[in-house]
Write a protein that holds these residues in place. Structure first.
Motif, short mmCIF file in Angstrom:
data_model
loop_
_atom_site.label_atom_id
_atom_site.label_comp_id
_atom_site.label_asym_id
_atom_site.label_seq_id
_atom_site.Cartn_x
_atom_site.Cartn_y
_atom_site.Cartn_z
N ALA A 112 4.93 46.99 11.69
CA ALA A 112 5.42 45.74 11.07
C ALA A 112 4.78 44.56 11.79
CB ALA A 112 6.93 45.66 11.18
N PHE A 113 4.38 43.56 10.98
CA PHE A 113 3.70 42.37 11.52
C PHE A 113 4.64 41.17 11.45
CE2 PHE A 113 -0.41 44.30 11.96
CZ PHE A 113 -0.43 45.30 11.01
N PRO A 114 4.40 40.16 12.30
CA PRO A 114 5.31 39.00 12.32
C PRO A 114 5.43 38.30 10.95
CG PRO A 114 3.83 38.95 14.22
CD PRO A 114 3.37 40.08 13.36
N ASP A 115 4.39 38.43 10.11
CA ASP A 115 4.46 37.70 8.83
C ASP A 115 5.16 38.50 7.73
OD1 ASP A 115 1.01 38.39 7.71
OD2 ASP A 115 2.72 39.68 8.17
N GLY A 116 5.76 39.63 8.10
CA GLY A 116 6.54 40.38 7.10
C GLY A 116 5.78 41.53 6.47
N ARG A 117 4.45 41.57 6.69
CA ARG A 117 3.70 42.70 6.13
C ARG A 117 4.06 43.96 6.90
NH1 ARG A 117 -1.27 42.68 7.34
NH2 ARG A 117 -0.98 41.06 8.91
N CYS A 118 3.84 45.09 6.23
CA CYS A 118 4.23 46.34 6.84
C CYS A 118 3.21 47.42 6.43
CB CYS A 118 5.60 46.70 6.26
SG CYS A 118 6.56 47.74 7.29
N LEU A 119 2.86 48.28 7.35
CA LEU A 119 2.00 49.42 7.03
C LEU A 119 2.78 50.68 7.33
CD1 LEU A 119 -1.44 48.49 8.64
CD2 LEU A 119 -0.96 48.72 6.22
N LEU A 120 2.68 51.67 6.45
CA LEU A 120 3.29 52.97 6.75
C LEU A 120 2.15 53.94 7.00
CD1 LEU A 120 6.32 54.67 5.31
CD2 LEU A 120 4.15 55.91 5.20
N ASN A 121 2.22 54.62 8.12
CA ASN A 121 1.11 55.50 8.49
C ASN A 121 1.38 56.92 7.96
OD1 ASN A 121 -1.39 56.01 10.02
ND2 ASN A 121 -0.09 57.45 11.09
#
Ligand SMILES: NC(=O)C1=CN([C@@H]2O[C@H](COP(=O)(O)OP(=O)(O)OC[C@H]3O[C@@H](n4cnc5c(N)ncnc54)[C@H](O)[C@@H]3O)[C@@H](O)[C@H]2O)[C@H](O)CC1
Ligand SMILES: [K+]
Length: 513
Positions: A431-440
């Protein structure tokens, strides 16, 4: 590839229909045809398929699949869940097309014995009862049918879009869910395919295009989450310049290694070298220096004052050396110690470098809330790599609360700390501070071994040390770490953490080729 919620999917669906001018039944035809194709790819010779169709669009996909199977010589047995008059218009088109050739039986509790006979005779069972439109506890008849489906062990169970009973957004299973062998979903995977327990009901998840207008052509909303993918490696492939001097690829300082936990810091250092960093220095309490020096070959071994653990003022030594390092990793085997709060405060204030915080470094930050503003104030990137237990402490939540809301808690902490949060687990989240999210999507049981987190810390630190920006370095390292876990096989009892480490360069060679 985007990862979407049910609402985002519905909006992207609607955009294609209203702005893209594509009628909904075209999308339904594409979806159902994809299901039939995936079934026939797994069983080329025509067999017997039971189609369980709800009255919504999920059911519509099922009737489309039934027609394609029928046209290709399959015997299809059609069962409808819900009243015929409730079938949505788009689905009704295909329902009627099917029923011109094959009778559709309505399923209520009195029909269950007949349905059970059909299910037991089937090669394939198509679960088109509920998809993203499911709400709340399963109604009784559906629950009874799910029970029957799960009791059949001969047929291959193919779920349309989602296994009935799995929540599209949270992966929650309220009452029960169809245990699918394959789930065919459309255009983008949903969160429910990758969050527990839902992910355990999906079987193999296949994503099939159905021709939605892409966000690149203006389709909204642009989803805030994506699946982590190796694309980043082509952009930042870590080319080895044979004539580079060792400083070219950065210098990582790893801090940890309290008494009895030297292996953690040694593993982090070894993983960093395998991830391509030029130099690694390991810093441990003075009392442990000789023991560590005897253990490691490549890394340089330093020590700061401390007997067994770091002494309170020891981090002051860092003040003279920030120029020598290009990244910092704190936590592998760090332990807890007197004066840890002031120690960590000094580190956060002085370490004007990209910083990875793992294990007890996360726990120290969890226990002294006064440190959190220092994290936010940092100019350079800060990355936390908590496992669910450490995340629970950081969020002051029970572990169950973390595991049931993984995307939410990871995003919340990332925003609160203005840091990148790597929430480890079955499908690690970034999760990034700007709200984006990656699922690995990579990983396997081998990663559950102690020490696997130390490797990841070293791997992230290594890419940071090489100057890869944090928002690329973290997904790259997490992807390779997971793929290395897959490569070292599923026999988790026999896998050593060093096997994972040795797999790192092999994975990178595959990605960079
Ligand atoms: N772009 C796409 O993703 C496309 C998706 N398609 C399919 O459409 C479904 C979503 O369809 P929707 O009509 O919104 O809902 P469902 O069919 O999933 O379910 C509604 C259906 O189920 C009944 N129901 C709801 N809750 C319950 C419950 N708890 N117990 C029992 N029954 C319940 C409700 O009464 C309705 O009958 C998506 O999953 C895709 O498969 C499009 O076809 C193609 C484009
Ligand atoms: K379904």
């Amino acid at each position: 590839m985007y990862l979407v919620t049910a609402e985002e999917m519905r909006m992207l669906d609607r955009y294609t229909i209203t702005k893209g001018g594509i009628p909904g039944i075209i999308l339904m035809e594409q979806a159902g045809k994809a299901v039939a194709e995936e079934i026939m790819a797994r069983q080329p010779s025509p067999g017997r398929a039971v189609i369980l169709g709800g009255t919504g669009h999920n059911g519509g996909d099922g009737w489309v699949a039934a027609r394609h199977l029928l046209y290709r010589g399959w015997t299809v047995l059609l069962w409808r869940l819900g009243k015929e008059e409730k079938i949505v218009p788009d689905a009704k088109v295909f329902y009627e097309a099917c029923s011109r050739h094959v009778p559709v039986r309505g399923c209520d509790s009195t029909q269950l014995p007949e349905l059970e006979r059909d299910l037991r005779s089937a090669d394939v069972i198509v679960d088109a009862m509920l998809g993203t439109g499911a709400k709340g506890e399963l109604r009784q008849t559906v629950a009874e049918v799910v029970t029957l489906v799960n009791a059949v062990d001969r047929a291959r169970v193919v779920a349309v879009d989602l296994p009935t009973g799995v929540d599209a957004d949270t992966g929650a299973v309220s009452t029960m869910a169809v245990k699918a062998d394959v789930t065919v979903t459309f255009q983008y995977p949903k969160w429910g395919h990758y969050l527990r327990p839902g992910t355990d009901f999906c079987g193999e998840v296949i994503v099939r295009e159905i021709g939605l207008t892409p966000p690149s052509l203006g389709a909204t909303p642009v989803p805030r989450a994506r699946l982590n993918d190796p694309e980043l490696w082509h952009e930042y492939c870590v080319r080895r310049d044979p004539w580079a001097h060792k400083g070219t690829y950065g210098h990582l300082l790893v801090i940890g290694g309290a008494r009895g936990m030297l292996g953690a810091v040694a593993m982090a250092g070894e993983a960093a070298y395998r991830m391509g960093t030029g130099l690694v220095t390991l810093t441990v309490p003075e009392s442990e220096r000789l023991a560590l020096a005897a253990k490691v070959t490549q890394a340089m071994v330093w020590s700061w004052p401390g007997d067994g653990v770091f002494a309170a003022g020891s981090v002051a030594a860092f003040r003279e050396t920030p120029r020598r390092f290009s990244a910092l990793a704190v936590g592998p085997g760090l332990g807890r110690f007197a004066g840890e709060e002031a120690w960590m405060a000094q580190l956060l204030e002085q370490a004007d470098l990209p910083l990875v915080l793992d294990a007890d470094a996360c726990n120290i930050l969890a226990d002294y809330s006064g440190l959190l503003p220092l994290v936010r104030a940092r100019k350079q990137a800060t990355i936390f790599t908590p496992h669910p237990g450490e995340m629970a402490r950081l969020m002051r939540l029970p572990v169950k609360g973390v595991e049931e809301n993984r995307p939410l808690v990871a995003r919340k902490l990332a925003e609160r700390l203005q840091a990148i949060i790597v929430l480890k687990g079955r499908y690690t989240l970034i999760a990034f501070p700007d709200g984006r999210c990656l699922l690995n999507p990579t990983g396997g049981p081998a990663l559950a071994k102690a020490g696997s987190g130390d490797l990841l810390t070293g791997m992230i630190g290594a890419l940071l040390a090489q100057g890869v920006p944090a928002e690329k370095a973290v997904p790259m390292a997490v992807f390779v770490h997971g793929r290395a876990g897959e490569m070292t096989g599923m026999q988790e009892h026999s896998v050593m953490v060093t096997d994972l480490c040795q797999a790192i360069p092999v994975v990178i060679d595959q990605l960079v080729d």
